[in-house]
Design an enzyme around this catalytic site. Structure first.
Site, PDB file in Angstrom:
ATOM      1  N   MET A  93       0.822  -1.208   0.000  1.00 32.19           N
ATOM      2  CA  MET A  93       0.000   0.000   0.000  1.00 32.19           C
ATOM      3  C   MET A  93       0.856   1.258   0.000  1.00 32.19           C
ATOM      4  O   MET A  93       0.442   2.302  -0.481  1.00 32.19           O
ATOM      5  CB  MET A  93      -0.952   0.006   1.202  1.00 32.19           C
TER       6      MET A  93
ATOM      7  N   LEU B  95     -10.822  -1.545  -1.311  1.00 31.62           N
ATOM      8  CA  LEU B  95     -10.518  -1.468   0.110  1.00 31.62           C
ATOM      9  C   LEU B  95     -11.769  -1.181   0.939  1.00 31.62           C
ATOM     10  O   LEU B  95     -11.981  -1.768   2.002  1.00 31.62           O
ATOM     11  CB  LEU B  95      -9.471  -0.386   0.368  1.00 31.62           C
TER      12      LEU B  95
ATOM     13  N   ARG C  53       0.008   1.314  -3.851  1.00 29.07           N
ATOM     14  CA  ARG C  53      -1.365   1.631  -4.239  1.00 29.07           C
ATOM     15  C   ARG C  53      -1.702   3.108  -4.056  1.00 29.07           C
ATOM     16  O   ARG C  53      -2.468   3.672  -4.822  1.00 29.07           O
ATOM     17  CB  ARG C  53      -2.364   0.793  -3.417  1.00 29.07           C
ATOM     18  N   TYR C  54      -1.134   3.745  -3.025  1.00 31.42           N
ATOM     19  CA  TYR C  54      -1.648   5.059  -2.651  1.00 31.42           C
ATOM     20  C   TYR C  54      -0.614   6.182  -2.665  1.00 31.42           C
ATOM     21  O   TYR C  54      -0.965   7.338  -2.432  1.00 31.42           O
ATOM     22  CB  TYR C  54      -2.297   4.977  -1.254  1.00 31.42           C
TER      23      TYR C  54
ATOM     24  N   GLU D 178       1.682   2.187  11.538  1.00 28.17           N
ATOM     25  CA  GLU D 178       1.007   1.260  12.449  1.00 28.17           C
ATOM     26  C   GLU D 178       1.945   0.659  13.488  1.00 28.17           C
ATOM     27  O   GLU D 178       1.509   0.248  14.563  1.00 28.17           O
ATOM     28  CB  GLU D 178       0.320   0.135  11.665  1.00 28.17           C
TER      29      GLU D 178
END
Length: 381
Positions: A70, A92, A158-159, A337
């Site tokens: 991602m 998503l 992806r982002y 995270e």
């Protein structure tokens, strides 16, 4: 290997099944945690400075390995566009009037997320670690598989840049003969690996032409022996840092990114595959400690897969279990995270509030040479 259309069609059919189902359905807090983001960023920067991205090859690359993930914003200025692409991704999540709601949510959340990134060095180190992992992987592959050499790694996020679609275009321009879509999520989910594979398929579909490269896909590897060994090694290293008299009582909390129950209930295999990873790791450790599989990063009011990591820490403390080891079991490199949510929100703030005696976090796989070997071995088998 079959052609890309066969492989991509198979991947898309797999993800389409998910889409069809979807439509029908402290005291003593360890000092290493306080400084982990800083050491991670420094080490990753050193990896960047070693000219990994240039990948100098005297010969034209024959095999390209596309490392899918991602991604994460490298600077605070990248945060808004990262969030916008994320909330626009219908693989998503599905939102009402998504094209209008996604920009609103991204704009509203940007200041909060920027503040979090500012506390871990101003950006995500995921690209720098992926560069280091990819470099180690292709060097090993050139030795292990000379018939498919030279190998070159590519990054497809992806982002954030480098975006998957643009990287596929670069691979075609490089004249790659054989391409391998290699997910960096060890455990498969329609919302992560599935989204990345769909991005590749949509790229070719939008071009209206067949690819020149022959593709194959590695879409999961939750119980690969070297991956399991990496996790086990990092856990054993961190357990050794607890006081000897407390070591056997340490509760290992394997923490993975949660999923909305709407995704779980449509049959997504992610929870089972994460569980399989945890089982193999504990077997490798000889079931030395009590453990739990917990889930983090819940967002919004909807039901999510649990138990949540923060609630589990609170519950353990209430029962007198105040020596805890956090293990990011679904993340192969540091990002927000781990560096913010686990290290700051849980291991510092929450642990202090709950009266934890000792809490540590197992280091992510990052630049571990054995992990690069795991990547090379998984590709070559």
């Amino acid at each position: 290997m079959s052609s890309v259309y066969a492989n991509m069609a198979a991947a898309t059919m797999r993800h389409a099944v998910c889409q069809v189902m979807k439509s029908t359905s402290s005291r003593g807090i360890s000092s290493n945690l306080h400084l982990r983001w800083h050491s991670s960023a420094m080490a990753a920067t050193q990896a960047q400075e070693s000219k990994l991205q240039s990948q100098p090859n005297k010969r034209k690359p024959k095999t390209g390995i596309l490392m899918l993930n991602m991604g994460g914003p490298e600077t605070l200025e990248d945060v808004h566009d990262f969030l916008l692409r994320l909330f626009l991704d219908k693989d998503l999540m599905t939102l009402p009037v998504q094209n209008k709601l996604a920009p609103f949510i991204a704009k509203r959340r940007t200041p909060k997320i920027q503040a979090q990134y500012s506390k871990i060095g101003g950006g995500s180190p995921i690209k720098k670690w992926t560069d280091k992992q990819g470099d180690g992987m292709v060097k090993l592959l050139d030795e292990l598989s000379p018939n498919t050499a030279p190998h070159k790694y590519y990054i497809g996020f992806r982002y954030v840049n480098p975006l998957t679609e643009r990287t596929v275009e670069e691979m075609e321009e490089d004249g790659i003969e054989r391409a391998i879509a290699f997910t960096q999520y060890p455990q498969y989910s329609c919302s992560t690996t599935g989204s990345s594979l769909n991005a590749i398929y949509r790229y070719y579909n939008s071009k209206g032409e067949k690819p020149k490269m022959k593709w194959s896909i590695i879409d999961r590897w939750p119980t690969h022996p070297l991956l399991i060994q990496c996790f086990a090694d990092h856990i054993q290293k961190e357990l050794s840092m607890f006081p000897a008299e407390k070591r056997g009582d340490v509760v290992i909390l394997f923490s993975a990114h949660s999923l909305p129950m709407s995704v779980v209930n449509r049959g997504d295999p992610y929870p089972q595959e994460v569980g399989a990873t945890v089982q193999r790791v504990m077997e490798r450790l000889g079931n030395s400690n009590p453990f739990r599989l917990v889930w983090q990063s819940k967002v919004g009011p909807m039901a999510w897969l649990g138990p949540q990591t923060d609630e589990s820490i609170k519950g353990l403390c209430q029962r007198g279990k105040k020596n805890i080891l956090l293990v990011p079991i679904a993340f192969t490199s540091d990002h927000i995270e781990t560096l913010y949510e686990l290290d700051i929100e849980y291991a510092q703030v929450l642990a202090h509030e709950c009266g934890v005696e000792n809490i540590r976090r197992a280091e992510s796989l990052n630049g571990n040479p054995l992990f690069s070997k795991a990547l090379a071995d998984r590709k070559s088998t």
